[in-house]
Design a protein around this motif. Structure first.
Motif, PDB file in Angstrom:
ATOM      1  N   LEU A  15     112.936  31.634  38.853  1.00 35.38           N
ATOM      2  CA  LEU A  15     112.382  30.294  38.671  1.00 35.38           C
ATOM      3  C   LEU A  15     113.308  29.485  37.772  1.00 35.38           C
ATOM      4  N   PHE A  16     113.870  28.418  38.329  1.00 32.69           N
ATOM      5  CA  PHE A  16     114.767  27.524  37.595  1.00 32.69           C
ATOM      6  C   PHE A  16     114.029  26.217  37.320  1.00 32.69           C
ATOM      7  N   ARG A  17     113.842  25.877  36.063  1.00 33.20           N
ATOM      8  CA  ARG A  17     113.195  24.616  35.698  1.00 33.20           C
ATOM      9  C   ARG A  17     114.262  23.533  35.558  1.00 33.20           C
ATOM     10  N   LEU A  18     113.982  22.360  36.156  1.00 33.47           N
ATOM     11  CA  LEU A  18     114.944  21.259  36.149  1.00 33.47           C
ATOM     12  C   LEU A  18     114.313  20.008  35.544  1.00 33.47           C
ATOM     13  N   GLY A  19     115.157  19.108  35.054  1.00 33.67           N
ATOM     14  CA  GLY A  19     114.679  17.819  34.580  1.00 33.67           C
ATOM     15  C   GLY A  19     113.622  17.946  33.515  1.00 33.67           C
ATOM     16  N   MET A  73     119.962  40.010  52.342  1.00 30.74           N
ATOM     17  CA  MET A  73     120.375  38.598  52.337  1.00 30.74           C
ATOM     18  C   MET A  73     119.322  37.746  51.645  1.00 30.74           C
ATOM     19  N   ARG A  74     119.759  36.881  50.731  1.00 29.10           N
ATOM     20  CA  ARG A  74     118.818  36.037  50.012  1.00 29.10           C
ATOM     21  C   ARG A  74     118.270  34.933  50.899  1.00 29.10           C
ATOM     22  N   ARG A  75     116.977  34.653  50.730  1.00 28.86           N
ATOM     23  CA  ARG A  75     116.391  33.504  51.407  1.00 28.86           C
ATOM     24  C   ARG A  75     116.931  32.221  50.785  1.00 28.86           C
ATOM     25  N   GLU A  76     116.851  31.129  51.532  1.00 31.44           N
ATOM     26  CA  GLU A  76     117.256  29.848  50.983  1.00 31.44           C
ATOM     27  C   GLU A  76     116.310  29.454  49.847  1.00 31.44           C
ATOM     28  N   PRO A  77     116.821  28.801  48.801  1.00 34.94           N
ATOM     29  CA  PRO A  77     115.963  28.393  47.690  1.00 34.94           C
ATOM     30  C   PRO A  77     114.966  27.326  48.133  1.00 34.94           C
ATOM     31  N   LEU A  78     113.882  27.240  47.384  1.00 35.89           N
ATOM     32  CA  LEU A  78     112.861  26.211  47.584  1.00 35.89           C
ATOM     33  C   LEU A  78     112.947  25.250  46.398  1.00 35.89           C
ATOM     34  N   ILE A  79     113.025  23.957  46.688  1.00 34.18           N
ATOM     35  CA  ILE A  79     113.092  22.940  45.638  1.00 34.18           C
ATOM     36  C   ILE A  79     111.806  22.128  45.693  1.00 34.18           C
ATOM     37  N   MET A 131     107.707  30.998  51.117  1.00 37.32           N
ATOM     38  CA  MET A 131     107.997  32.200  50.340  1.00 37.32           C
ATOM     39  C   MET A 131     109.504  32.337  50.184  1.00 37.32           C
ATOM     40  N   THR A 132     109.934  32.627  48.972  1.00 42.98           N
ATOM     41  CA  THR A 132     111.366  32.736  48.692  1.00 42.98           C
ATOM     42  C   THR A 132     111.572  33.486  47.380  1.00 42.98           C
ATOM     43  N   GLU A 133     112.791  33.970  47.174  1.00 41.28           N
ATOM     44  CA  GLU A 133     113.105  34.621  45.898  1.00 41.28           C
ATOM     45  C   GLU A 133     113.422  33.618  44.794  1.00 41.28           C
ATOM     46  N   THR A 134     113.742  32.367  45.168  1.00 41.43           N
ATOM     47  CA  THR A 134     114.232  31.388  44.190  1.00 41.43           C
ATOM     48  C   THR A 134     113.527  30.054  44.349  1.00 41.43           C
ATOM     49  N   VAL A 135     113.029  29.540  43.238  1.00 39.55           N
ATOM     50  CA  VAL A 135     112.376  28.231  43.222  1.00 39.55           C
ATOM     51  C   VAL A 135     113.038  27.366  42.156  1.00 39.55           C
ATOM     52  N   PHE A 136     113.376  26.142  42.546  1.00 38.83           N
ATOM     53  CA  PHE A 136     113.824  25.127  41.601  1.00 38.83           C
ATOM     54  C   PHE A 136     112.637  24.185  41.378  1.00 38.83           C
ATOM     55  N   LEU A 137     112.089  24.205  40.162  1.00 38.57           N
ATOM     56  CA  LEU A 137     110.901  23.413  39.850  1.00 38.57           C
ATOM     57  C   LEU A 137     111.328  22.086  39.238  1.00 38.57           C
ATOM     58  N   ALA A 138     111.139  21.007  39.999  1.00 37.72           N
ATOM     59  CA  ALA A 138     111.619  19.681  39.589  1.00 37.72           C
ATOM     60  C   ALA A 138     110.537  18.635  39.803  1.00 37.72           C
ATOM     61  N   THR A 139     109.343  18.924  39.301  1.00 31.08           N
ATOM     62  CA  THR A 139     108.199  18.028  39.505  1.00 31.08           C
ATOM     63  C   THR A 139     108.075  16.953  38.437  1.00 31.08           C
ATOM     64  N   VAL A 196     104.136  34.473  41.865  1.00 33.55           N
ATOM     65  CA  VAL A 196     105.200  35.428  42.162  1.00 33.55           C
ATOM     66  C   VAL A 196     104.621  36.834  42.211  1.00 33.55           C
ATOM     67  N   ALA A 197     105.085  37.621  43.166  1.00 44.63           N
ATOM     68  CA  ALA A 197     104.683  39.017  43.291  1.00 44.63           C
ATOM     69  C   ALA A 197     105.784  39.775  44.011  1.00 44.63           C
ATOM     70  N   ASP A 198     106.168  40.908  43.439  1.00 40.97           N
ATOM     71  CA  ASP A 198     107.192  41.761  44.049  1.00 40.97           C
ATOM     72  C   ASP A 198     108.490  41.002  44.314  1.00 40.97           C
ATOM     73  N   GLY A 199     108.848  40.114  43.395  1.00 40.15           N
ATOM     74  CA  GLY A 199     110.112  39.399  43.519  1.00 40.15           C
ATOM     75  C   GLY A 199     110.108  38.216  44.449  1.00 40.15           C
ATOM     76  N   LEU A 200     108.950  37.896  45.040  1.00 37.95           N
ATOM     77  CA  LEU A 200     108.858  36.761  45.956  1.00 37.95           C
ATOM     78  C   LEU A 200     107.921  35.694  45.380  1.00 37.95           C
ATOM     79  N   TRP A 201     108.393  34.451  45.389  1.00 37.00           N
ATOM     80  CA  TRP A 201     107.565  33.322  44.989  1.00 37.00           C
ATOM     81  C   TRP A 201     106.840  32.771  46.205  1.00 37.00           C
ATOM     82  N   THR A 202     105.578  32.436  46.013  1.00 40.42           N
ATOM     83  CA  THR A 202     104.783  31.802  47.063  1.00 40.42           C
ATOM     84  C   THR A 202     104.340  30.431  46.570  1.00 40.42           C
TER      85      THR A 202
END
Length: 369
Positions: free
Chosen positions: A271-275, A1-7, A139-147, A123-129
């Protein structure tokens, strides 16, 4: 099961992603470095497409008190070219807009973590910290980078020639100047940059300036020197600001804006880059908010559909490429002393050029993934 994304970042791009994910039943963590509504350097001009996207997210700029904008004026020295915009627009401060979007994101189910500044993303072993001040770690598999225009230290964007300097101030104009500005956005060209003046909510006006670093330093390297230099080139600009009362203790500023930047090919690493982390369109086009809200929603929909981040970035780059090319050309023409007079002359003779420029620098479609 995927972890919730981090924004990371709760501006228009991050909130668009958070709202889209939350409406689909998820509870993403939304990290914001500020603890309450704040002003931002740009993004107060909202085109018709942006307004439509914001309404779909639950934030209506008109209901928030935004000022209608129907005309555009291009100014160089004492010459003025004017045209009716090919679309309705609204002037609304980022403080008001961001606050409304953040409330919509929380109401939808996003988990806000405010007053947290992420310093490092690895990121290491498929996990972003994500490591933040105070020892907080996510820690999550998915990060939305919107800084926005602020980079994480270990994930900087390229800054060709040091990038541009952006400055912003809100004013209460004299009644006569406020009447002249009503319903219009004015772009004043000066050697090395341009200054945009337009109305926003509550009868205020906002002045945003983009200037090359070399010229900024030549003008004295400060706000008042910069204003004096622009006023010396345009009596109209000077008259509009004469007697105006600044509404912030000091101007907002950001250095090293990489106009024209687009994120390159990214690996399928979650890693999804936004804006502005995905693309930085020159501010004279007034389409940064459209790109922000579009990219936030497109990235969230890609993740919900199981589409890899690499495919999202390729699709976004294809979508933005035409308007980014034209916007880059207009930016260089508008910022160079060699072409400013010619650009104004052409716009004076052919007012339709302003309408065409406004039309062709819009985000026209959603990115297929």
């Amino acid at each position: 099961m995927r972890r919730e994304p981090l924004i990371i970042g709760a501006g228009p791009a991050g909130c668009a992603a958070a709202i889209t994910l939350a409406r689909a039943g998820h509870q993403p963590d939304l990290i914001e470095r500020t603890s309450g509504p704040t002003d931002k350097v740009c993004g107060d001009f909202l085109s018709a497409d942006t307004i439509h996207r914001l309404r779909a997210l639950g934030a209506d700029p008109a209901a928030l008190g935004g000022a209608p904008i129907r005309r555009v004026r291009l100014i160089h020295a004492e010459r003025v070219a004017e045209a009716v915009l090919p679309f309705p627009a609204i002037g609304l401060s980022r403080r008001v807009l961001d606050d409304a979007l953040l409330r919509r994101a929380q109401e939808a189910g996003a988990m806000l973590q405010s007053g947290r500044t992420v310093r490092r993303l690895s990121v290491a072993d498929g996990l972003w910290t994500a490591a933040a001040d105070g020892g907080a770690v996510w820690m999550t598999e998915t990060v939305f980078l919107a800084t926005g225009k602020h980079d994480l230290r270990n994930l900087p964007r390229p800054r060709p020639d040091g990038g541009a300097i952006g400055m912003k101030m809100y004013f209460s104009l004299r009644p006569a100047a406020a009447r002249q500005l009503q319903g219009a956005t004015e772009l004043t060209l000066f050697p090395g940059g341009y200054a945009g003046l337009q109305p926003v909510e509550d009868g205020r006006a906002v002045l945003c300036i983009a200037v090359r670093r070399a010229e900024f330093l030549a003008y004295g390297g400060g706000w008042f020197g910069l204003l004096a230099a622009i006023e010396a080139t345009s009596r109209r600009f000077a008259a509009m600001l004469a007697g105006a009362a600044p509404l912030l203790p000091r101007p907002l500023a950001v250095a090293g804006i990489p106009y024209g930047y687009q994120a390159g090919p990214e690996p399928a690493n979650g890693l999804f880059r936004l804006g502005d982390q995905a693309a930085v369109i020159p501010s004279l086009t007034g389409d940064g908010m459209a790109i922000a809200t579009h990219s936030g929603r497109a990235a969230a929909e890609a993740w919900l559909s199981g589409v890899e981040s690499a495919a999202y970035h390729r699709a976004l780059a294809r979508t933005l490429a035409p308007q980014m090319r034209l916007a880059g050309w207009l930016h260089h023409a508008g910022i160079s002393g060699l072409t400013q007079a010619a650009a104004l002359l052409a716009a004076s003779w052919f007012p339709g050029l302003l309408r065409q420029a406004a039309t062709r620098t819009r985000l026209r479609q959603r990115a297929p993934v």
